[in-house]
Scaffold this active site. Sequence first.
Site: not given
Ligand code: NDP
Length: 278
Positions: A13, A133, A147, A151
Amino acid sequence: MAHRKVALVTGASSGIGNAIARSLHRNGVTVYAGARRVSRMNDLDDLGITTLALDVTKPESVEHVVDRIVSETGRIDILVNNAGYGLMGAIEEVPLEQAQNQFDVNLFGVARLIQSVLPMMRQQHAGRIINISSVDGKVAQPFGGWYVASKFALEGLSDALRFELASQGVQVAVIEPGGIQSEWSDIAAEHLQETSANGPYAQGASRAAAILTAAKRFASKPQVIARLVDRAALSRRPKTRYTAGAGNEILIARRLLSDKALDHLWRLVGKAAEQIIR
Ligand code: NDP
């Protein structure tokens, strides 16, 4: 006849998950995209991607989604465990129920999906499991203890899984993004302020929150990670690990430096970041 590959992407999302779903779809994969906020995936619906309510902390939700995919397509080739968030705050101050929830999403959520898709993948004697990760899976950052711990754990779980599945035809890859534009840093900075803005860590925590928010300006686009996932999912011989995104060079420093030298470098990076955002 070659079949269309079928993928499930969690956390679609927003940010990285949204970009992964789009890119796999563009590459001819039948994509199922899951998240709790289904209405935030209308753009994916419009592309012909199937969007589903998914909470990775709820076993019945995970089971429902995987059953639906298998009943509609008869298979599941690619699982992208992307859902996750950053619980930030001083380790001393983060309530342990919140730390448990961090692990429930970032680690046990991943495990729930893996356990749910593996019977099908083993039956197919083929499949790819791709775990998102972070560079924080290798290098700790202050106020990111829980966090980072989730990871680091995901990195170890992925390595063990790779061994276990080597003879089953299922391949495991880990993606280690650096800074990427998404909702991640806003949510992380909010947690940090809520937890540590007023206690003994107030000064450092406020500085770290300001850096988190400002770093968004220098962050890379989510598409750079989607391209890595395409390679992990579709190339004939995927690598075990991929990295891209702002600041991912810290992984090289981690390999070359002692713990104390890395701490020193980290402090210098923090100071430089402060100068930039002033
Ligand atoms: P966002 O916050 O933009 O997206 C996170 C997504 O995870 C959302 O779609 C949210 O959807 C979903 N989510 C959270 N909790 C749940 C749950 N309980 N069940 C299902 N879906 C869930 O962050 P990013 O796109 O940046 O993050 C994606 C991944 O990348 C994560 O694992 C993050 O740790 C990792 N990451 C991100 C970095 C960055 O700089 N952005 C760097 C390194 C890693 P919803 O709330 O609708 O459920």
